[in-house]
Design a protein around this motif. Structure first.
Motif, short mmCIF file in Angstrom:
data_model
loop_
_atom_site.label_atom_id
_atom_site.label_comp_id
_atom_site.label_asym_id
_atom_site.label_seq_id
_atom_site.Cartn_x
_atom_site.Cartn_y
_atom_site.Cartn_z
N THR A 1 -0.58 -45.70 24.84
CA THR A 1 -0.14 -45.33 23.49
C THR A 1 -0.16 -43.82 23.29
OG1 THR A 1 -0.97 -47.41 22.58
CG2 THR A 1 -0.59 -45.60 21.02
N TYR A 2 -1.26 -43.17 23.68
CA TYR A 2 -1.42 -41.75 23.42
C TYR A 2 -1.21 -40.95 24.71
CZ TYR A 2 -3.44 -43.41 19.07
OH TYR A 2 -3.63 -44.04 17.87
N SER A 3 -0.39 -39.91 24.62
CA SER A 3 -0.11 -39.06 25.77
C SER A 3 -1.17 -37.98 25.95
CB SER A 3 1.25 -38.38 25.61
OG SER A 3 2.28 -39.34 25.50
N MET A 4 -1.85 -37.62 24.86
CA MET A 4 -2.88 -36.58 24.93
C MET A 4 -3.77 -36.67 23.69
SD MET A 4 -0.22 -33.42 24.34
CE MET A 4 1.15 -34.27 25.14
N VAL A 5 -4.97 -36.10 23.81
CA VAL A 5 -5.93 -36.09 22.70
C VAL A 5 -6.24 -34.64 22.34
CG1 VAL A 5 -8.25 -36.69 21.94
CG2 VAL A 5 -6.95 -38.29 23.33
N LEU A 6 -6.13 -34.34 21.06
CA LEU A 6 -6.43 -33.02 20.51
C LEU A 6 -7.68 -33.16 19.65
CD1 LEU A 6 -4.89 -30.28 20.59
CD2 LEU A 6 -3.87 -30.91 18.42
N SER A 7 -8.67 -32.29 19.82
CA SER A 7 -9.93 -32.49 19.09
C SER A 7 -10.59 -31.19 18.69
CB SER A 7 -10.91 -33.30 19.95
OG SER A 7 -12.16 -33.44 19.31
N ASP A 8 -11.18 -31.22 17.49
CA ASP A 8 -12.08 -30.16 17.05
C ASP A 8 -13.41 -30.34 17.80
OD1 ASP A 8 -13.19 -28.08 15.57
OD2 ASP A 8 -13.79 -29.40 13.93
N ILE A 9 -14.28 -29.34 17.75
CA ILE A 9 -15.59 -29.45 18.39
C ILE A 9 -16.66 -29.88 17.39
CG2 ILE A 9 -17.42 -28.21 19.62
CD1 ILE A 9 -14.97 -28.79 21.31
N GLU A 10 -16.80 -29.15 16.30
CA GLU A 10 -17.85 -29.46 15.32
C GLU A 10 -17.36 -30.51 14.34
OE1 GLU A 10 -18.79 -25.49 13.84
OE2 GLU A 10 -20.70 -25.62 14.90
N MET A 11 -17.87 -31.74 14.49
CA MET A 11 -17.50 -32.85 13.60
C MET A 11 -18.73 -33.73 13.36
SD MET A 11 -13.79 -34.07 15.11
CE MET A 11 -14.42 -34.33 16.78
N PRO A 12 -18.79 -34.44 12.22
CA PRO A 12 -19.92 -35.34 11.96
C PRO A 12 -19.83 -36.59 12.82
CG PRO A 12 -18.30 -35.51 10.19
CD PRO A 12 -17.84 -34.39 11.10
N ARG A 13 -20.95 -37.30 12.92
CA ARG A 13 -21.07 -38.60 13.61
C ARG A 13 -20.88 -38.48 15.12
NH1 ARG A 13 -17.65 -42.22 9.21
NH2 ARG A 13 -18.90 -41.57 7.41
N MET A 14 -19.75 -37.93 15.56
CA MET A 14 -19.55 -37.68 16.98
C MET A 14 -18.71 -36.42 17.11
SD MET A 14 -17.62 -39.91 19.96
CE MET A 14 -18.81 -41.26 19.96
N ASN A 15 -19.26 -35.38 17.76
CA ASN A 15 -18.52 -34.12 17.87
C ASN A 15 -17.52 -34.18 19.02
OD1 ASN A 15 -19.87 -33.39 20.32
ND2 ASN A 15 -21.58 -32.56 19.14
N GLY A 16 -16.76 -33.09 19.18
CA GLY A 16 -15.71 -33.07 20.18
C GLY A 16 -16.23 -33.16 21.60
N LEU A 17 -17.37 -32.52 21.89
CA LEU A 17 -17.94 -32.57 23.23
C LEU A 17 -18.36 -33.99 23.59
CD1 LEU A 17 -20.15 -29.33 23.20
CD2 LEU A 17 -17.85 -29.60 24.13
N GLU A 18 -18.96 -34.68 22.61
CA GLU A 18 -19.36 -36.08 22.84
C GLU A 18 -18.14 -36.97 23.01
OE1 GLU A 18 -23.51 -35.99 20.21
OE2 GLU A 18 -21.60 -36.47 19.26
N LEU A 19 -17.09 -36.70 22.24
CA LEU A 19 -15.86 -37.47 22.37
C LEU A 19 -15.27 -37.31 23.77
CD1 LEU A 19 -13.44 -39.11 21.32
CD2 LEU A 19 -12.49 -36.96 20.42
N ALA A 20 -15.18 -36.08 24.25
CA ALA A 20 -14.62 -35.82 25.58
C ALA A 20 -15.47 -36.49 26.66
CB ALA A 20 -14.53 -34.32 25.83
N THR A 21 -16.80 -36.41 26.52
CA THR A 21 -17.70 -37.03 27.50
C THR A 21 -17.48 -38.54 27.56
OG1 THR A 21 -19.35 -35.29 27.13
CG2 THR A 21 -20.11 -37.32 28.17
N ASN A 22 -17.36 -39.18 26.39
CA ASN A 22 -17.15 -40.63 26.34
C ASN A 22 -15.80 -41.04 26.92
OD1 ASN A 22 -19.35 -42.30 24.81
ND2 ASN A 22 -19.23 -40.37 23.70
N ILE A 23 -14.78 -40.22 26.67
CA ILE A 23 -13.45 -40.52 27.22
C ILE A 23 -13.46 -40.43 28.74
CG2 ILE A 23 -11.07 -39.67 27.38
CD1 ILE A 23 -11.23 -38.97 24.42
N ARG A 24 -14.10 -39.40 29.27
CA ARG A 24 -14.11 -39.19 30.71
C ARG A 24 -14.98 -40.22 31.45
NH1 ARG A 24 -9.50 -37.07 30.77
NH2 ARG A 24 -9.35 -34.81 30.45
N LYS A 25 -15.80 -40.96 30.72
CA LYS A 25 -16.59 -42.01 31.36
C LYS A 25 -15.72 -43.16 31.84
CE LYS A 25 -20.98 -41.36 28.86
NZ LYS A 25 -21.89 -41.96 27.85
N GLU A 26 -14.58 -43.37 31.17
CA GLU A 26 -13.71 -44.49 31.49
C GLU A 26 -12.68 -44.08 32.54
OE1 GLU A 26 -14.09 -47.49 30.34
OE2 GLU A 26 -15.74 -46.99 28.97
#
Length: 518
Positions: free
Chosen positions: A440-465
């Motif tokens: 569905t998605y060709s790329m992910v664009l993300s901020d770094i400082e965000m509540p609940r889950m920040n951008g670094l945590e998002l990238a880490t979780n994505i790269r786990k898969e």
């Protein structure tokens, strides 16, 4: 024990006499306790914080001032006495005068609170803490003037109402006499410049004495969380200021590093560029009036002091000179991007029944950086018809908690032909990514400082898969120092870009599109 919070249970370890020994003998259970550690750390102006998770481990955080002998402090007055508050505990200063319906003190469960930028801030009076008199503010005292020192005790913020805020000073901390050490609201004493003695307030001790970690604090947290859920996806914050124009101007608050006031007599020059010596480096000063080509104002130019917004681009700081800094504006108003009649303007918005002009500080810094480096303006390459068509075939997932950036960047991407799905934080973005079919998605664009889950945590979780190992991840943030970029790359981001630079953003995305097409 069941009524105690997790933090209160952890703090039991700091009580005198606490031991983990099964039995107390002449040796075991008779050593120096954690209460001695805590007492000595707080005596030098520091703090100790303990966190533990069953099965995960325990962390102990010690905060100790760099300079132990001299501590920067804010001097306040109550009745006829003066007191010092360590600046390490100070968040900001607020003055309530009841001039507007919003600028007032309210009651929550009979306790005074103040709505500070939408969040409920518990209030206590210094007179009440010290036992001078019981004169806590209430809803009927809207026209009275209150000086509030916003303080932070561990993770709890509260407002201390004082009679007068006097000055800042570097104080030498003197220990209290033995007969005063039982007073938990004081951490020491100091001799001021005029020879008088001022007691140093213990912020954590005041919070504990006034029960700011109890039920009222939990109720305030619940109220704040419920309000955040309603407003978080639509509100945006700006710093308001005046220029040589009839309209007020604003810059997104996320792009502001510090606010400073400099003496014009201290300005130096590097060629034609005004500069200041600032924090061991050279700070270029940019006149926003000159950049926006507004008419000159002799009264402003001849004033003794100048108001400067310090902002950052990469590893370098820049100062943007304005006439007067007014306030922080939180609004749900939509930015009208049609009101861009010159470079450096993002558009306009209607707030508080007036038009506010939003300034693009990133574009301004780009222009100044090119001028300072004598570089030529980079011209974007013409996009081929084939690449333009390819944009429409790609869908971008964009995670950004700031409503202003989310709407602005989404508009740029959609105007360029991309399809965009937005998420308020990393957690929501990860859920949308997991729920959608893989392609569905060709790329992910993300901020770094965000509540609940920040951008670094998002990238880490994505790269786990394994299925997402080749999914392009692009960080779009205001944190652009080398250390931040390195952390982003380690987390899994392919590119690390600054916000509000649409030309570089589109070039990066188009390179990904062209690579995939090839």
């Amino acid at each position: 024990m069941t009524t105690m919070s997790e933090r209160e249970i952890f703090n039991i370890i700091f009580l005198p006499g606490f031991s983990t020994a099964a039995q107390v003998s002449n040796i075991s259970g008779r050593g120096v306790g954690m209460d001695v550690v805590k007492t000595n750390i707080e005596k030098i102006g520091g703090s100790v914080e303990l966190n533990s998770k069953l099965g995960q481990g325990t962390s102990i955080r010690l905060k100790i001032p760099l300079t132990l002998a001299i501590v920067p402090a804010m001097i306040v007055a109550s009745q006829t006495e003066r007191y010092a508050i360590p600046q390490v505990k100070l968040v900001e200063l607020v003055r309530i005068d009841g001039s507007t319906p919003e600028n007032k003190i309210e009651l929550l469960q009979g306790k005074p609170v103040y709505r500070l930028r939408g969040n409920l801030l518990p209030l206590v009076g210094l007179k009440d803490v010290l036992g001078f008199q019981q004169d806590q503010p209430n809803q009927t005292s809207n026209q009275e003037v209150f000086n509030i020192v916003v303080l932070k005790a561990e993770r709890q913020m509260f407002g201390l109402i004082v009679d007068e805020i006097q000055d800042t000073a570097d104080i030498v901390v003197k220990p209290l006499s033995s007969f005063l050490k039982s007073l938990s609201v004081y951490s020491g004493a100091t001799v001021l410049g005029d020879g008088s003695v001022a007691l140093i307030l213990d912020v954590l001790g005041i919070a504990q004495r006034m029960h700011l970690t109890g039920e009222s604090s939990e109720q305030i947290k619940k109220e704040n969380q419920s309000e955040i859920v309603v407003r978080e996806e639509n509100t945006q914050e700006f710093l308001l200021f005046k220029l040589n124009s009839k309209s007020k101007h604003a810059v997104p608050l996320d792009l502001v590093h510090r606010l400073e006031e400099f003496k014009r007599a201290d300005i130096e020059f590097s060629g034609d560029q005004p500069v200041m010596r600032y924090c061991g480096a050279i700070l270029p000063i940019i006149s926003l009036n000159e950049f926006l080509k507004y008419p000159k104002n002799s009264s402003v130019e001849e004033s003794e002091f100048m108001s400067v917004i310090v902002t950052q681009k990469g590893n370098r700081y820049f100062g943007i000179e304005v006439n007067e800094i007014l306030d922080v504006l939180r609004t749900e108003a939509e930015l009208d991007e049609q009101l861009c009649d010159r470079k450096g303007i993002l558009g306009g918005l209607i707030a508080n029944e007036e038009v506010i002009i939003a300034v693009n500080s990133i574009e301004i810094l780009d222009q100044v950086t090119k001028k300072l480096s004598n570089g030529e303006e980079t011209k974007s390459k013409d996009i081929s018809q084939d690449l333009s068509t390819q944009r429409g075939l790609h869908k971008i997932l964009y995670a950004e908690d700031n409503a202003f950036f989310r709407k602005h960047i989404t508009g740029i991407l959609q105007k360029a032909g991309y399809s965009v799905t937005t998420a308020f934080n990393g957690s929501e973005a990860l859920s949308k990514l997991e729920e959608a079919p893989q392609e569905t998605y060709s790329m992910v664009l993300s901020d770094i400082e965000m509540p609940r889950m920040n951008g670094l945590e998002l990238a880490t979780n994505i790269r786990k898969e394994a299925k997402w190992k080749d999914l392009p991840l692009i960080a779009l943030t205001t944190l652009s120092q080398d250390a931040h970029v390195e952390k982003g790359k380690q987390a899994g981001f392919n590119s690390y870009l600054e916000k509000l630079n649409p030309e570089i953003l589109l070039q990066t995305l188009d390179q990904i599109v062209a690579k995939r097409a090839a």
